[in-house]
Design a protein around this motif. Sequence first.
Motif, PDB file in Angstrom:
ATOM      1  N   MET A 117       0.963  -1.142   0.131  1.00  0.00           N
ATOM      2  CA  MET A 117       0.066  -0.006   0.055  1.00  0.00           C
ATOM      3  C   MET A 117       0.837   1.244  -0.039  1.00  0.00           C
ATOM      4  SD  MET A 117      -3.060   0.606   2.637  1.00  0.00           S
ATOM      5  CE  MET A 117      -3.869   2.368   2.982  1.00  0.00           C
ATOM      6  N   GLN A 118       0.548   2.003  -0.836  1.00  0.00           N
ATOM      7  CA  GLN A 118       1.148   3.380  -1.068  1.00  0.00           C
ATOM      8  C   GLN A 118       1.228   4.500   0.171  1.00  0.00           C
ATOM      9  OE1 GLN A 118       0.631   5.219  -4.913  1.00  0.00           O
ATOM     10  NE2 GLN A 118       2.810   5.192  -5.063  1.00  0.00           N
ATOM     11  N   LYS A 119       2.294   5.018   0.549  1.00  0.00           N
ATOM     12  CA  LYS A 119       1.850   6.105   1.624  1.00  0.00           C
ATOM     13  C   LYS A 119       1.453   7.416   0.968  1.00  0.00           C
ATOM     14  CE  LYS A 119       6.123   5.514   2.041  1.00  0.00           C
ATOM     15  NZ  LYS A 119       7.594   5.542   2.399  1.00  0.00           N
ATOM     16  N   LYS A 120       0.467   7.988   1.679  1.00  0.00           N
ATOM     17  CA  LYS A 120      -0.036   9.243   0.936  1.00  0.00           C
ATOM     18  C   LYS A 120       0.511  10.547   1.521  1.00  0.00           C
ATOM     19  CE  LYS A 120      -4.555   9.069   1.118  1.00  0.00           C
ATOM     20  NZ  LYS A 120      -5.906   8.936   1.299  1.00  0.00           N
ATOM     21  N   LEU A 121       0.845  11.420   0.501  1.00  0.00           N
ATOM     22  CA  LEU A 121       1.601  12.683   0.802  1.00  0.00           C
ATOM     23  C   LEU A 121       0.848  13.805   0.266  1.00  0.00           C
ATOM     24  CD1 LEU A 121       5.187  13.474   0.365  1.00  0.00           C
ATOM     25  CD2 LEU A 121       3.443  15.165  -0.755  1.00  0.00           C
ATOM     26  N   LEU A 122       0.505  14.801   1.184  1.00  0.00           N
ATOM     27  CA  LEU A 122      -0.265  16.202   0.740  1.00  0.00           C
ATOM     28  C   LEU A 122       0.724  17.149   0.688  1.00  0.00           C
ATOM     29  CD1 LEU A 122      -2.891  17.640   0.412  1.00  0.00           C
ATOM     30  CD2 LEU A 122      -3.017  17.742   2.932  1.00  0.00           C
ATOM     31  N   PHE A 123       0.921  17.705  -0.463  1.00  0.00           N
ATOM     32  CA  PHE A 123       1.820  18.510  -0.900  1.00  0.00           C
ATOM     33  C   PHE A 123       1.388  19.832  -1.306  1.00  0.00           C
ATOM     34  CE2 PHE A 123       5.215  19.746  -4.389  1.00  0.00           C
ATOM     35  CZ  PHE A 123       5.877  20.452  -3.465  1.00  0.00           C
ATOM     36  N   PHE A 124       1.611  20.945  -0.612  1.00  0.00           N
ATOM     37  CA  PHE A 124       0.860  22.410  -0.435  1.00  0.00           C
ATOM     38  C   PHE A 124       1.963  23.211  -1.179  1.00  0.00           C
ATOM     39  CE2 PHE A 124      -1.511  20.907   3.404  1.00  0.00           C
ATOM     40  CZ  PHE A 124      -2.715  21.060   2.927  1.00  0.00           C
ATOM     41  N   VAL A 125       1.432  23.918  -2.372  1.00  0.00           N
ATOM     42  CA  VAL A 125       2.265  24.659  -3.047  1.00  0.00           C
ATOM     43  C   VAL A 125       1.738  26.218  -2.911  1.00  0.00           C
ATOM     44  CG1 VAL A 125       3.210  25.132  -5.319  1.00  0.00           C
ATOM     45  CG2 VAL A 125       2.905  22.875  -4.420  1.00  0.00           C
ATOM     46  N   ASN A 126       2.733  27.111  -2.616  1.00  0.00           N
ATOM     47  CA  ASN A 126       1.865  28.523  -2.957  1.00  0.00           C
ATOM     48  C   ASN A 126       2.471  28.945  -4.177  1.00  0.00           C
ATOM     49  OD1 ASN A 126       1.654  31.367  -2.516  1.00  0.00           O
ATOM     50  ND2 ASN A 126       2.249  31.482  -0.377  1.00  0.00           N
ATOM     51  N   PRO A 127       1.579  29.107  -4.874  1.00  0.00           N
ATOM     52  CA  PRO A 127       2.048  29.646  -6.372  1.00  0.00           C
ATOM     53  C   PRO A 127       2.526  31.041  -6.577  1.00  0.00           C
ATOM     54  CG  PRO A 127      -0.132  29.256  -6.626  1.00  0.00           C
ATOM     55  CD  PRO A 127       0.289  28.784  -4.867  1.00  0.00           C
ATOM     56  N   LYS A 128       2.035  31.880  -5.292  1.00  0.00           N
ATOM     57  CA  LYS A 128       2.503  33.224  -5.589  1.00  0.00           C
ATOM     58  C   LYS A 128       3.622  33.708  -4.520  1.00  0.00           C
ATOM     59  CE  LYS A 128      -2.489  34.446  -6.165  1.00  0.00           C
ATOM     60  NZ  LYS A 128      -3.546  34.906  -5.608  1.00  0.00           N
ATOM     61  N   ALA A 129       4.375  32.629  -4.059  1.00  0.00           N
ATOM     62  CA  ALA A 129       5.515  33.069  -3.317  1.00  0.00           C
ATOM     63  C   ALA A 129       6.691  33.100  -4.010  1.00  0.00           C
ATOM     64  CB  ALA A 129       5.751  31.741  -2.357  1.00  0.00           C
ATOM     65  N   GLY A 130       7.436  34.032  -3.567  1.00  0.00           N
ATOM     66  CA  GLY A 130       8.748  34.211  -4.291  1.00  0.00           C
ATOM     67  C   GLY A 130       8.548  34.817  -5.616  1.00  0.00           C
ATOM     68  N   HIS A 131       9.596  34.015  -6.161  1.00  0.00           N
ATOM     69  CA  HIS A 131       9.421  34.350  -7.989  1.00  0.00           C
ATOM     70  C   HIS A 131       8.757  32.988  -8.553  1.00  0.00           C
ATOM     71  CE1 HIS A 131      11.676  38.145  -7.378  1.00  0.00           C
ATOM     72  NE2 HIS A 131      12.553  37.385  -6.413  1.00  0.00           N
ATOM     73  N   SER A 132       7.873  32.388  -7.905  1.00  0.00           N
ATOM     74  CA  SER A 132       7.297  31.234  -8.447  1.00  0.00           C
ATOM     75  C   SER A 132       8.339  30.227  -8.953  1.00  0.00           C
ATOM     76  CB  SER A 132       6.378  31.542  -9.510  1.00  0.00           C
ATOM     77  OG  SER A 132       5.355  32.533  -8.948  1.00  0.00           O
ATOM     78  N   GLU A 133       9.341  30.069  -8.364  1.00  0.00           N
ATOM     79  CA  GLU A 133      10.674  29.074  -8.921  1.00  0.00           C
ATOM     80  C   GLU A 133       9.997  27.722  -8.914  1.00  0.00           C
ATOM     81  OE1 GLU A 133      11.385  31.111  -5.943  1.00  0.00           O
ATOM     82  OE2 GLU A 133      12.861  32.479  -6.811  1.00  0.00           O
ATOM     83  N   ILE A 134       9.062  27.334  -8.137  1.00  0.00           N
ATOM     84  CA  ILE A 134       8.766  26.026  -8.018  1.00  0.00           C
ATOM     85  C   ILE A 134       8.009  25.551  -9.052  1.00  0.00           C
ATOM     86  CG2 ILE A 134       6.395  26.556  -6.882  1.00  0.00           C
ATOM     87  CD1 ILE A 134       8.489  23.597  -6.085  1.00  0.00           C
ATOM     88  N   ARG A 135       7.523  26.541  -9.860  1.00  0.00           N
ATOM     89  CA  ARG A 135       6.559  26.220 -11.081  1.00  0.00           C
ATOM     90  C   ARG A 135       7.399  25.160 -12.125  1.00  0.00           C
ATOM     91  NH1 ARG A 135       3.167  31.778 -12.316  1.00  0.00           N
ATOM     92  NH2 ARG A 135       2.017  31.543 -10.433  1.00  0.00           N
ATOM     93  N   GLY A 136       8.753  25.762 -12.314  1.00  0.00           N
ATOM     94  CA  GLY A 136       9.366  25.154 -13.322  1.00  0.00           C
ATOM     95  C   GLY A 136       9.932  23.522 -12.749  1.00  0.00           C
TER      96      GLY A 136
ATOM     97  N   VAL B 277       1.125  11.182  -4.295  1.00  0.00           N
ATOM     98  CA  VAL B 277       0.880  12.578  -3.877  1.00  0.00           C
ATOM     99  C   VAL B 277      -0.145  13.160  -4.406  1.00  0.00           C
ATOM    100  CG1 VAL B 277       2.361  14.661  -4.806  1.00  0.00           C
ATOM    101  CG2 VAL B 277       3.476  12.565  -4.364  1.00  0.00           C
ATOM    102  N   THR B 278      -0.809  14.210  -3.284  1.00  0.00           N
ATOM    103  CA  THR B 278      -1.885  15.019  -3.734  1.00  0.00           C
ATOM    104  C   THR B 278      -1.407  16.204  -3.623  1.00  0.00           C
ATOM    105  OG1 THR B 278      -3.450  13.505  -2.833  1.00  0.00           O
ATOM    106  CG2 THR B 278      -4.286  15.594  -3.175  1.00  0.00           C
ATOM    107  N   VAL B 279      -1.546  17.314  -4.731  1.00  0.00           N
ATOM    108  CA  VAL B 279      -1.216  18.705  -4.344  1.00  0.00           C
ATOM    109  C   VAL B 279      -2.075  19.477  -4.360  1.00  0.00           C
ATOM    110  CG1 VAL B 279       0.084  20.412  -5.798  1.00  0.00           C
ATOM    111  CG2 VAL B 279       0.638  18.185  -6.149  1.00  0.00           C
ATOM    112  N   HIS B 280      -2.075  20.457  -3.586  1.00  0.00           N
ATOM    113  CA  HIS B 280      -3.098  21.430  -3.088  1.00  0.00           C
ATOM    114  C   HIS B 280      -2.403  23.017  -3.269  1.00  0.00           C
ATOM    115  CE1 HIS B 280      -6.626  23.374  -1.179  1.00  0.00           C
ATOM    116  NE2 HIS B 280      -5.877  24.305  -0.867  1.00  0.00           N
ATOM    117  N   PRO B 281      -2.569  23.597  -4.393  1.00  0.00           N
ATOM    118  CA  PRO B 281      -1.999  24.948  -4.524  1.00  0.00           C
ATOM    119  C   PRO B 281      -2.845  25.878  -3.477  1.00  0.00           C
ATOM    120  CG  PRO B 281      -3.036  24.401  -6.530  1.00  0.00           C
ATOM    121  CD  PRO B 281      -3.409  23.147  -5.321  1.00  0.00           C
TER     122      PRO B 281
END
Length: 94
Positions: A1-20, A36-40
């Motif tokens: 059974m896979q482990k579940k991860l909730l990943f929060f992303v703030n798309p407005k933070a900094g210079h949005s480096e995470i997008r790339g 992985v479940t992503v929540h912006p």
Amino acid sequence: MQKKLLFFVNPKAGHSEIRGSLMQVIQIFTAGGYEVTVHPTSAPRDLTRQIEKRAADFDLVVCTGGDGTLNEACLLYTSPSPRDRQKSRMPSSA
């Protein structure tokens, strides 16, 4: 059974480096055995509300963003409330 991860992303933070690199980060978590479940985040305190509402359903909660995002997550997990101290998850900033 896979482990579940909730990943929060703030798309407005900094210079949005995470997008790339967001897909690359998700692939790393997936390769590590996580579903992985992503929540912006969409507004101040959204992270807090969502963690309180959803974290119990996940094995790990991770966040990425700026100082405000990390501060919000850390304050939630360092609360003096006994209920909060029982949580074993700790957000991380990527």
